[in-house]
Design a protein around this motif. Structure first.
Motif, short mmCIF file in Angstrom:
data_model
loop_
_atom_site.label_atom_id
_atom_site.label_comp_id
_atom_site.label_asym_id
_atom_site.label_seq_id
_atom_site.Cartn_x
_atom_site.Cartn_y
_atom_site.Cartn_z
N HIS A 263 0.84 -1.19 0.00
CA HIS A 263 0.00 0.00 0.00
C HIS A 263 0.87 1.24 0.00
CE1 HIS A 263 -2.71 -3.09 1.64
NE2 HIS A 263 -3.70 -2.34 1.17
N THR B 184 -1.92 5.59 3.51
CA THR B 184 -3.27 5.47 2.93
C THR B 184 -3.65 4.02 2.83
OG1 THR B 184 -4.68 5.97 1.06
CG2 THR B 184 -2.40 5.48 0.55
N GLU B 185 -4.96 3.77 2.88
CA GLU B 185 -5.48 2.42 2.66
C GLU B 185 -6.17 2.30 1.32
OE1 GLU B 185 -6.45 0.44 6.96
OE2 GLU B 185 -8.02 1.63 6.02
N SER B 186 -6.08 3.31 0.48
CA SER B 186 -6.91 3.37 -0.72
C SER B 186 -6.22 2.86 -1.97
CB SER B 186 -7.38 4.80 -0.96
OG SER B 186 -6.27 5.65 -1.18
N THR C 186 -8.21 -0.74 -5.27
CA THR C 186 -8.80 0.08 -4.21
C THR C 186 -9.08 -0.82 -3.01
OG1 THR C 186 -11.07 -0.32 -4.99
CG2 THR C 186 -9.92 1.61 -5.88
N VAL C 187 -9.28 -0.20 -1.86
CA VAL C 187 -9.70 -0.94 -0.67
C VAL C 187 -10.82 -0.15 0.01
CG1 VAL C 187 -7.92 0.09 0.80
CG2 VAL C 187 -8.98 -2.08 1.46
N ARG C 188 -11.87 -0.86 0.39
CA ARG C 188 -13.00 -0.23 1.08
C ARG C 188 -13.68 -1.27 1.95
NH1 ARG C 188 -15.93 0.79 -2.94
NH2 ARG C 188 -17.70 -0.60 -2.55
N ASP C 189 -13.97 -0.89 3.17
CA ASP C 189 -14.67 -1.78 4.10
C ASP C 189 -13.98 -3.14 4.23
OD1 ASP C 189 -16.59 0.20 4.48
OD2 ASP C 189 -17.82 -0.54 2.82
N GLU D 10 -10.27 -5.51 -0.76
CA GLU D 10 -9.50 -4.97 -1.89
C GLU D 10 -10.14 -5.43 -3.20
OE1 GLU D 10 -5.13 -5.08 0.35
OE2 GLU D 10 -5.49 -6.27 -1.47
N ARG D 11 -10.20 -4.50 -4.14
CA ARG D 11 -10.73 -4.83 -5.46
C ARG D 11 -9.73 -4.42 -6.53
NH1 ARG D 11 -15.21 -3.53 -2.40
NH2 ARG D 11 -17.04 -4.89 -2.65
N THR E 269 -8.81 0.27 -10.93
CA THR E 269 -9.80 0.81 -10.01
C THR E 269 -11.20 0.91 -10.59
OG1 THR E 269 -9.31 3.09 -10.64
CG2 THR E 269 -8.01 2.14 -8.85
#
Length: 495
Positions: free
Chosen positions: A4, A8-10, A24-27, A30-31, A63
């Motif tokens: 990463h 950032t975690e995004s 990307t990463v959310r909740d 990772e996608r 993304t």
């Protein structure tokens, strides 16, 4: 291994054999979207077997969803309930990955989803196929695109057959080689697919390379069929005639995708899997599909691969009810149809007696569901049992209120993906579909991928079927077995 950006975690970054991809990463998920698993099938690669992806320099943006295979949207009444996403671009042999951000130290089970759509619709860009719920539950989820329609399933002189199926094999080889970089275990892969995606999985099960690529398979409402070259090529011949060209690779190479799609729309107008007409199918092919998949599975192909297989109760209603066709079919249509597919008059009488308040079109739909899907599932399960192969059978029977679909073809998708809030699911199941059923069905799919046990008894001589009805979800021994036997020609129950 995922890295990463600092602070950032995004922006997770993975290095594949072809280059680096930035997701990307959310909740906690990772996608990575639109990763090529093969080169763009254009130019000299058009109507050719898939080639390995070319390397790229620097970081590839993963993304947003990549291009989708050329296709026409659904038309008529089906357009109201079956979504289409079309994203232009050349690199449509791509795949999406959803993987837990916190993967621990070991590799995780992998599930590879092949979408349905009559071999001419569908993509991994559909919202309902996001796969986040699988990643949430410890699965590395993969959804490839593959060539559709004329680009993927034409029968052309000078071109390989079943190119869309060859794409799926290429995607599975990519998974074997690369998925560990995303936290997935290449030795614990489950393939699953619905409708045409289930059909292709039935052929993949019989492929000699299958045991090296996956150990478990789930077939949802998939025909277990392939046609001889001449029959599978009828749509190609019609399109060639329409375009005024020979059915050869050289000639089709000179026709744009847009022109092929227009010719395809003309050739398939009015066709459905239930009422017949022109459509695409797998073709018998010495290289990829040497035998009809059902025959191959009954003869022992794929016996070492654990199988979860099933149908919906009212498959045919997808094509019969929203279109209004169910009220237009009469006894003459029923008589012609049952003779065409080899259903006895005694079976028709039994199905009619068992549905006293149904119109003729509904009787025809029930007969078609059993003849085309439910009875073959039973036959394959029986044959696998005789060989000691593990098979679990289910039936989705929850009645959707949308357009009187009931448990029609594809209604189960939002439940399997545990994503009832997506527009794709609402279009088929409505806004008030039971979350408890989605929880149960999705858990069964995950448990099967993890352990081979979806939570009910494997197939035996008692014919246990898990009924996902949204209530008790019971296991029923030999449901509607009188009708199964009648379809098979055992008429003593139908007299």
């Amino acid at each position: 291994m995922t890295t990463h950006d600092a602070g950032t975690e995004s922006a997770p970054l993975v290095t594949t054999s072809s280059g680096r991809v930035r997701g990307t990463v959310r909740d906690g998920i990772e996608r990575f979207l639109g990763i090529p698993y093969a080169d763009a099938p254009l130019g000299p690669l058009r109507f050719a077997l898939p080639a390995p992806p070319s390397a790229w320099a620097g970081e590839r943006d993963a993304t947003s969803a990549g291009p989708t295979a050329p296709q026409n949207p659904y038309g008529g009444a089906l357009a109201r309930i079956l979504p289409t996403v079309i994203i232009p671009g050349e690199e449509f042999l791509n795949l999406n990955i959803a993987t837990p951000a916190d993967r621990g130290t070991g590799l995780l089970p992998v599930m590879v989803w092949f979408h349905g759509g009559s071999l001419q619709h569908g993509s991994n860009a559909l919202a309902g196929y996001d796969g986040g719920a699988f990643a949430r539950d410890g699965i590395v989820f993969v959804a490839p695109n593959y060539r559709l329609g004329a680009e993927g399933f034409s029968v052309l002189d000078g071109a390989p057959l079943n190119l869309g199926l060859a794409d799926q094999l290429a995607a599975l080889r990519w998974v074997r080689a690369e998925i560990s970089r995303f936290g997935g275990d290449p030795k614990r892969v489950t393939v699953f697919g619905q409708s045409a995606g289930g059909n292709t999985i039935s052929a993949l099960l019989a492929h000699p390379e299958a045991p090296e690529l996956f150990g478990r398979a789930i077939i949802q409402s998939g025909p277990l069929t392939a046609l001889p070259r001449a029959k599978a090529g009828k749509i190609t011949a019609l399109m060639a005639k329409d375009l005024g060209i020979p059915a050869t690779r050289a000639a089709f190479m000179n026709v744009s995708s847009a022109e092929l799609l227009a010719a395809q729309a003309r050739a398939t107008a009015g066709s459905t899997p239930i009422t017949g007409g022109t459509g695409y199918s797998l073709a018998l092919d010495p290289e990829l599909v040497p035998a009809n998949p059902q025959d191959a599975l009954e003869a022992g192909a794929g016996a070492g691969i654990e199988l979860l297989i099933g149908t919906t109760t009212d498959e045919a209603r997808l094509w019969l009810v929203p279109t209004g066709l169910v009220m237009k079919l009469n006894r003459l249509h029923l008589a012609v149809a049952r003779r065409k597919v080899g259903i006895s008059a005694a079976a028709v009488r039994l199905f009619t007696r068992n549905r006293p308040n149904s119109v003729t079109g509904e009787i025809l739909g029930a007969l078609a569901t059993d003849k085309l899907l439910r009875v073959p599932v039973n036959q394959v399960a029986d044959a696998r049992l005789a060989r000691g192969a593990s098979t679990h059978v289910y039936e989705f029977s929850w009645p959707s209120p949308v357009e009187y679909l009931r448990a029609a073809h594809a209604v189960e998708l939002g439940f399997v993906f545990d994503d009832l809030a997506s527009g794709d699911s609402i279009g088929l199941a409505g806004a008030d579909a039971p979350q408890s059923l989605a929880t149960a069905m999705h858990k069964a799919w995950v448990d099967f991928a993890v352990s081979g046990d979806p939570g009910w008894q494997a197939w035996t001589a008692e014919r246990p079927v898990k009924m996902f009805d949204g209530d008790a979800n019971p296991v029923v021994a030999a449901p509607r077995d009188d009708e199964r036997r009648a379809i098979l020609g055992d008429t003593k129950e139908a007299l």
